[in-house]
Design an enzyme around this catalytic site. Sequence first.
Site, PDB file in Angstrom:
ATOM      1  N   VAL A 145       0.847  -1.192   0.000  1.00  0.00           N
ATOM      2  CA  VAL A 145       0.000   0.000   0.000  1.00  0.00           C
ATOM      3  C   VAL A 145       0.884   1.244   0.000  1.00  0.00           C
ATOM      4  CG1 VAL A 145      -1.875   1.222   1.166  1.00  0.00           C
ATOM      5  CG2 VAL A 145      -1.726  -1.286   1.327  1.00  0.00           C
ATOM      6  N   ASP A 146       0.812   2.021  -1.062  1.00  0.00           N
ATOM      7  CA  ASP A 146       1.606   3.249  -1.191  1.00  0.00           C
ATOM      8  C   ASP A 146       0.718   4.309  -1.827  1.00  0.00           C
ATOM      9  OD1 ASP A 146       3.647   5.088  -1.273  1.00  0.00           O
ATOM     10  OD2 ASP A 146       4.590   4.239  -3.062  1.00  0.00           O
ATOM     11  N   VAL A 147      -0.122   4.919  -1.022  1.00  0.00           N
ATOM     12  CA  VAL A 147      -1.138   5.845  -1.548  1.00  0.00           C
ATOM     13  C   VAL A 147      -0.966   7.223  -0.897  1.00  0.00           C
ATOM     14  CG1 VAL A 147      -2.863   4.211  -2.345  1.00  0.00           C
ATOM     15  CG2 VAL A 147      -2.772   4.749   0.064  1.00  0.00           C
TER      16      VAL A 147
END
Length: 259
Positions: A145-147
């Site tokens: 998860v890289d948001v």
Amino acid sequence: MRKYGGVLVHCRRDHIGIIEVVDTHGVRSLHFGTHPRQSAISLAEPEKLELSYARAMLVGLLFKPDPRKILLLGLGGGTLAKFLLNHFPACRIDAVECRAAVAEIAYEYFGLPRDERLAVHVSDGNEFVCAEADRRGAEYDHILVDVFDDEGLAEMVNQQDFFSASQRLLRPEGVLAVNLWATQTRSQRQSMGLLNLYFERRTMRLQVPGRGNVIGFGLGERVQCADMAGLKERAKTWELALGIEFPRFLRLLSYSGWR
């Protein structure tokens, strides 16, 4: 045109805001209208992972080293997707990106391959994981998860339904990795609190050396703590194979209630 200390290669605006591609001293970076880099590649060595936080997000491979299916939330320049496709030929990847223009730029300016093993979904990440968790259940060996947006960590990371759905989508032997931002103290604490809640404190935390990134990890219920000697040996082997400083990251991991 000069921008962020480099040369502006491309700029466009979508319904969310500005997207910029900048070349600086042989490194191409993706920006969302502000100085922080969302993705970066070396133009001389585009197959390597340029940013240390991206390399740190792959620490879960030490615990689940043979991924068959991976979910990426936040495509950015596609550097993680490309790296995983190159090194794990048997692996299939779902990548979720809420901005169609970002996906287009990943293909055009960052060399993301059009590969049948990669499916790019233009969708809200929270909506995607909730729908997939209800429809499929445990599906992925790794969820990364890289948001981020132009203001920092995206709000979807701090939602109970997001962590609940992510936990249900992860196979029991799998690992969830979430890129957090250390200066957003309240947001980071909330994310780690939700991670501990839904993974029943089978969690780890890694402060990326010299960076503002903190990577939070949630471990599936069947992930076993290998003996440290075995983990160290795997870290050394994979450092040579993947060009990632796994031994250093392993030393810096801090554990929560998981043993």
